[in-house]
Design a protein around this motif. Structure first.
Motif, PDB file in Angstrom:
ATOM      1  N   ARG A 115       0.768  -1.056   0.131  1.00  0.00           N
ATOM      2  CA  ARG A 115       0.113   0.491   0.154  1.00  0.00           C
ATOM      3  C   ARG A 115       0.887   1.149   0.082  1.00  0.00           C
ATOM      4  N   THR A 116       0.619   2.263  -0.878  1.00  0.00           N
ATOM      5  CA  THR A 116       0.452   3.393  -1.173  1.00  0.00           C
ATOM      6  C   THR A 116       0.502   4.724  -1.809  1.00  0.00           C
ATOM      7  N   LEU A 117       0.128   5.856  -1.268  1.00  0.00           N
ATOM      8  CA  LEU A 117      -0.755   6.760  -1.734  1.00  0.00           C
ATOM      9  C   LEU A 117       0.249   8.190  -1.935  1.00  0.00           C
ATOM     10  N   GLN A 118       0.685   8.340  -3.158  1.00  0.00           N
ATOM     11  CA  GLN A 118       0.434   9.776  -3.024  1.00  0.00           C
ATOM     12  C   GLN A 118      -0.205  10.703  -3.457  1.00  0.00           C
ATOM     13  N   ILE A 119      -0.375  12.139  -2.849  1.00  0.00           N
ATOM     14  CA  ILE A 119      -2.258  12.993  -3.220  1.00  0.00           C
ATOM     15  C   ILE A 119      -1.887  13.718  -4.448  1.00  0.00           C
ATOM     16  N   ASP A 136       1.574   9.291 -10.144  1.00  0.00           N
ATOM     17  CA  ASP A 136       1.525   7.516  -9.496  1.00  0.00           C
ATOM     18  C   ASP A 136       2.894   7.315  -9.594  1.00  0.00           C
ATOM     19  N   PHE A 137       3.538   6.777  -9.221  1.00  0.00           N
ATOM     20  CA  PHE A 137       4.981   6.634  -9.338  1.00  0.00           C
ATOM     21  C   PHE A 137       5.232   5.238  -8.375  1.00  0.00           C
ATOM     22  N   ARG A 138       4.986   5.472  -7.318  1.00  0.00           N
ATOM     23  CA  ARG A 138       4.677   4.508  -6.644  1.00  0.00           C
ATOM     24  C   ARG A 138       4.083   2.919  -7.099  1.00  0.00           C
ATOM     25  N   SER A 139       2.879   3.650  -7.019  1.00  0.00           N
ATOM     26  CA  SER A 139       1.582   2.511  -6.684  1.00  0.00           C
ATOM     27  C   SER A 139       1.522   0.991  -7.264  1.00  0.00           C
ATOM     28  N   ALA A 140       2.200   1.620  -9.423  1.00  0.00           N
ATOM     29  CA  ALA A 140       2.689  -0.368  -9.423  1.00  0.00           C
ATOM     30  C   ALA A 140       3.480  -1.173  -9.104  1.00  0.00           C
TER      31      ALA A 140
END
Length: 336
Positions: A115-119, A136-140
């Motif tokens: 789980r990671t979330l960047q607004i 959204d660089f991190r989610s995948a």
């Protein structure tokens, strides 16, 4: 950069990178021209500090309070403002920017539960600027079982390609991370997209950086940070407390690929991030590491490009991930 951008070859692109880091101090923006492998030209950069009220709103979100949608709208608008100011002050038009890398601001990062979330609203920023936005660089990567952090190792390598190896880059942001860059061996890693030889690169978050210092200073003095390390310079290490903190299980956890502390002899340590201005931290690093410790300006002169990675990545372009820095799949080790 100015008017010279108009004559760029088709094989290059001009990227504008944005970063709102864990220190919650503001937005950094920087422009580079790149071919996806090397930094061909470093353009202007700028920082727009956050006011105290907005820093508190970001902190509240991390603590589970506040309206995420409202803060995201405000955050995106602040990023749009710094883009416009950076371009106007340097006589650059929006049409000269090929792509914008928009990290947003991390609210949750828990890769152990994927789980990671960047607004940050990438679509809104694209509509506002008229420029393609990658976000959204991190989610995948986290969804695939990777760490999603740190993001900058291959950019560190791109800037340090001509420096003696092995070499380490230490980034003292809100969370600290390190990139170790080895020499290109006879059988190097190779980028599947570019065919470019890549040295062995290992990177991981080392632990807390400026965030705990900033929080302590804010509670005790009301100031956002310890300017020039003035407070820290008057103190001394509490060895028993430090020993207890170092027993935290994070410090004994292996990175994606293990790295023995004495496995490599380094030419030097280059320190990026706002922590490089803290003289007490820099002096202590030099004393304990036993190798030359210098701010990144010592080799480049433009710290913004080491702190924040302007992203030339696009849905059809290269990625900046590297498997020894956290990502799960080796094919993600592609230069950006």
């Amino acid at each position: 950069m100015g008017n010279s951008m108009n004559d760029r070859p088709l094989s290059t692109m001009t990227a504008l990178g944005l970063m709102s880091g864990t220190s919650r101090d503001g937005v950094d923006a920087a422009i580079v021209r790149t071919d996806g492998i090397s930094v061909l030209e470093r353009g202007p950069s700028m920082t727009a500090p956050y006011d105290r009220e907005f820093r508190k709103r970001l902190a509240d979100l991390i603590d589970g309070r506040g309206n995420t949608s409202d803060v995201e709208v405000d955050l995106t608008a602040r990023h749009a403002d710094i883009i416009e100011n950076l371009l106007q002050q340097n006589s650059i038009t929006f049409s000269e920017i090929d792509i914008i890398g928009f990290h947003g601001h991390t609210i949750i990062h828990a890769p152990e539960v994927r789980r990671t979330l960047q607004i940050g609203d990438g679509e809104r920023l694209a509509r506002t600027t008229g420029v393609t936005v990658v976000n959204d660089f991190r989610s995948a990567d986290v969804a695939a079982g990777g760490q999603g952090a740190p993001l900058a190792p291959t950019y560190h390598w791109a800037l340090a390609r001509k420096l003696p190896k092995p070499l380490a880059v230490l980034n003292l942001g809100g969370v600290a991370n390190v990139t170790w860059i080895g020499e290109v061996t006879p059988a190097p890693q190779t980028s599947e997209m570019t065919g470019t030889a890549v040295p062995e690169i290992r990177a991981f978050d080392t632990g807390p950086g400026n965030a705990l210092l900033d929080d302590w200073v804010g509670l005790r003095t009301g100031d956002p940070f310890d300017r020039d390390g003035a407070l820290a310079s008057r103190g001394r290490s509490n060895a028993p407390a430090l020993k207890k903190l170092m027993n935290h299980p994070y410090f004994s956890r292996l990175p994606p690929k293990s790295l023995d502390r004495d496995a490599f002899s380094l030419e030097r340590w280059l320190v990026a991030g706002g922590g490089r201005h803290n003289r007490a931290v820099m002096d202590e690093l030099a004393a304990r590491i036993g190798a030359p410790v210098e701010p990144v300006e010592a080799v480049d002169g433009t710290a913004a490009f080491w702190r924040r990675k302007p992203s030339p990545s696009s849905p059809s372009g290269p990625s900046g991930n590297c498997p020894r820095a956290g990502p799960r799949r080796p094919e993600l080790c592609i230069l950006a």
